[in-house]
Design a protein around this motif. Structure first.
Motif, PDB file in Angstrom:
ATOM      1  N   THR A  76       0.840  -1.199   0.000  1.00  0.00           N
ATOM      2  CA  THR A  76       0.000   0.000   0.000  1.00  0.00           C
ATOM      3  C   THR A  76       0.871   1.243   0.000  1.00  0.00           C
ATOM      4  O   THR A  76       1.809   1.359   0.791  1.00  0.00           O
ATOM      5  CB  THR A  76      -0.928   0.020   1.226  1.00  0.00           C
ATOM      6  OG1 THR A  76      -1.772  -1.137   1.202  1.00  0.00           O
ATOM      7  CG2 THR A  76      -1.817   1.265   1.218  1.00  0.00           C
ATOM      8  N   LEU A  77       0.558   2.170  -0.903  1.00  0.00           N
ATOM      9  CA  LEU A  77       1.304   3.426  -1.007  1.00  0.00           C
ATOM     10  C   LEU A  77       0.426   4.580  -0.541  1.00  0.00           C
ATOM     11  O   LEU A  77      -0.785   4.545  -0.689  1.00  0.00           O
ATOM     12  CB  LEU A  77       1.725   3.676  -2.457  1.00  0.00           C
ATOM     13  CG  LEU A  77       2.394   2.520  -3.210  1.00  0.00           C
ATOM     14  CD1 LEU A  77       2.750   2.958  -4.629  1.00  0.00           C
ATOM     15  CD2 LEU A  77       3.639   2.043  -2.475  1.00  0.00           C
ATOM     16  N   THR A  78       1.046   5.596   0.014  1.00  0.00           N
ATOM     17  CA  THR A  78       0.274   6.755   0.456  1.00  0.00           C
ATOM     18  C   THR A  78      -0.026   7.706  -0.703  1.00  0.00           C
ATOM     19  O   THR A  78      -0.952   8.498  -0.643  1.00  0.00           O
ATOM     20  CB  THR A  78       1.015   7.536   1.558  1.00  0.00           C
ATOM     21  OG1 THR A  78       2.295   7.944   1.073  1.00  0.00           O
ATOM     22  CG2 THR A  78       1.204   6.656   2.798  1.00  0.00           C
ATOM     23  N   SER A  79       0.764   7.615  -1.768  1.00  0.00           N
ATOM     24  CA  SER A  79       0.516   8.425  -2.969  1.00  0.00           C
ATOM     25  C   SER A  79       1.124   7.723  -4.162  1.00  0.00           C
ATOM     26  O   SER A  79       2.009   6.858  -4.026  1.00  0.00           O
ATOM     27  CB  SER A  79       1.114   9.823  -2.827  1.00  0.00           C
ATOM     28  OG  SER A  79       2.519   9.775  -2.971  1.00  0.00           O
ATOM     29  N   LEU A  80       0.663   8.090  -5.340  1.00  0.00           N
ATOM     30  CA  LEU A  80       1.179   7.468  -6.565  1.00  0.00           C
ATOM     31  C   LEU A  80       2.670   7.736  -6.732  1.00  0.00           C
ATOM     32  O   LEU A  80       3.406   6.910  -7.299  1.00  0.00           O
ATOM     33  CB  LEU A  80       0.401   7.996  -7.775  1.00  0.00           C
ATOM     34  CG  LEU A  80       0.585   7.214  -9.076  1.00  0.00           C
ATOM     35  CD1 LEU A  80       0.056   5.800  -8.932  1.00  0.00           C
ATOM     36  CD2 LEU A  80      -0.122   7.919 -10.226  1.00  0.00           C
ATOM     37  N   LYS A  81       3.136   8.866  -6.230  1.00  0.00           N
ATOM     38  CA  LYS A  81       4.554   9.216  -6.376  1.00  0.00           C
ATOM     39  C   LYS A  81       5.470   8.191  -5.712  1.00  0.00           C
ATOM     40  O   LYS A  81       6.613   8.012  -6.134  1.00  0.00           O
ATOM     41  CB  LYS A  81       4.804  10.611  -5.795  1.00  0.00           C
ATOM     42  CG  LYS A  81       4.220  11.731  -6.640  1.00  0.00           C
ATOM     43  CD  LYS A  81       4.541  13.106  -6.087  1.00  0.00           C
ATOM     44  CE  LYS A  81       3.727  13.424  -4.853  1.00  0.00           C
ATOM     45  NZ  LYS A  81       3.891  14.845  -4.425  1.00  0.00           N
TER      46      LYS A  81
END
Length: 232
Positions: free
Chosen positions: A219-224
């Protein structure tokens, strides 16, 4: 770090651009329009049931949503809803279809960084015309090798797309905001996937905490953050 990746797939709605927010805002207006017949909570519940019942007929997207609102208005009012209210519901749909495309933070920077190094594709659900409209307005088309608007995103559906595009499962990475549609089916296929949550999730796309706990999900907090997990 994801190794051996050659193709990266992106969901569109709420992964590349804002979408669910417009549905929620419209649901609130719809509930107010019908508030003379039922409580707001009851209206929300009945609309959701109607949307789910209609998925096999209308599919995903704004047009099916509008038809579900019209049907719900007729049923909730016992056939007494006025033509004026029906017209307002139809106009709500037209407003949604004319919304500007609001890219999520960092989307274009990520696509620029990946373009030319990986084959990039879009795998999304929804209405074909509307998704093409949004992609055109987004000015992101040139980054993608292929765009696929899917009727569903089951394990079988992904398997068929990967076979059609001659993509090996272990060389594919899917990026999306829905665990149910963008992550779990790919992991079952032996492919790769990352979850980039959007702050609003449609109830139909939720999965149980037990399912999440049993699955190894990135899981990522943002696409970046994706750029930290793949070779550039």
């Amino acid at each position: 770090m994801f190794n051996n990746i050659k193709v990266i797939g992106f969901d569109a709605d709420d992964t590349l651009w804002v979408n669910e927010t417009y549905f929620r805002d419209t649901e609130k207006v719809f509930a107010e329009l019908l508030s003379g017949y039922e409580t707001l909570n009851k209206i929300d519940q009945e609309l959701f049931k109607k949307e789910i019942d209609n998925l096999e007929i209308y599919g995903y997207g704004i047009k099916g949503f509008v038809l579900s609102m019209v049907e719900s208005a007729i049923e909730l009012s016992n056939g007494n809803v006025s033509a004026q209210v029906i017209e307002k519901i139809l106009n709500l749909g037209k407003e949604m279809l004319s919304k500007p495309v609001e890219l999520l933070d960092g989307v274009e920077d990520v696509l620029k960084a990946l373009h030319g190094k990986y084959k990039l594709i879009v795998l999304t659900k929804g209405d074909l015309l509307d998704q093409k409209r949004k992609l055109e307005k987004s000015n992101l088309s040139d980054y993608f090798h292929h765009i696929e608007v899917m009727t569903e995103k089951s394990e079988k559906d992904y398997q068929e797309v990967l076979k059609h595009l001659d993509i090996k499962a272990d060389e594919f990475l899917m990026v999306g905001n829905s665990l149910k549609s963008d992550v779990l089916p790919l992991l079952k296929l032996g492919s790769n996937a990352v979850h980039v949550p959007f702050h609003i999730t449609w109830a139909h796309e939720t999965v149980s905490e037990n399912t999440v706990a049993k699955t190894n999900i990135v899981t990522l907090t943002s696409l970046k953050e994706l750029l930290n997990h793949i070779k550039i």
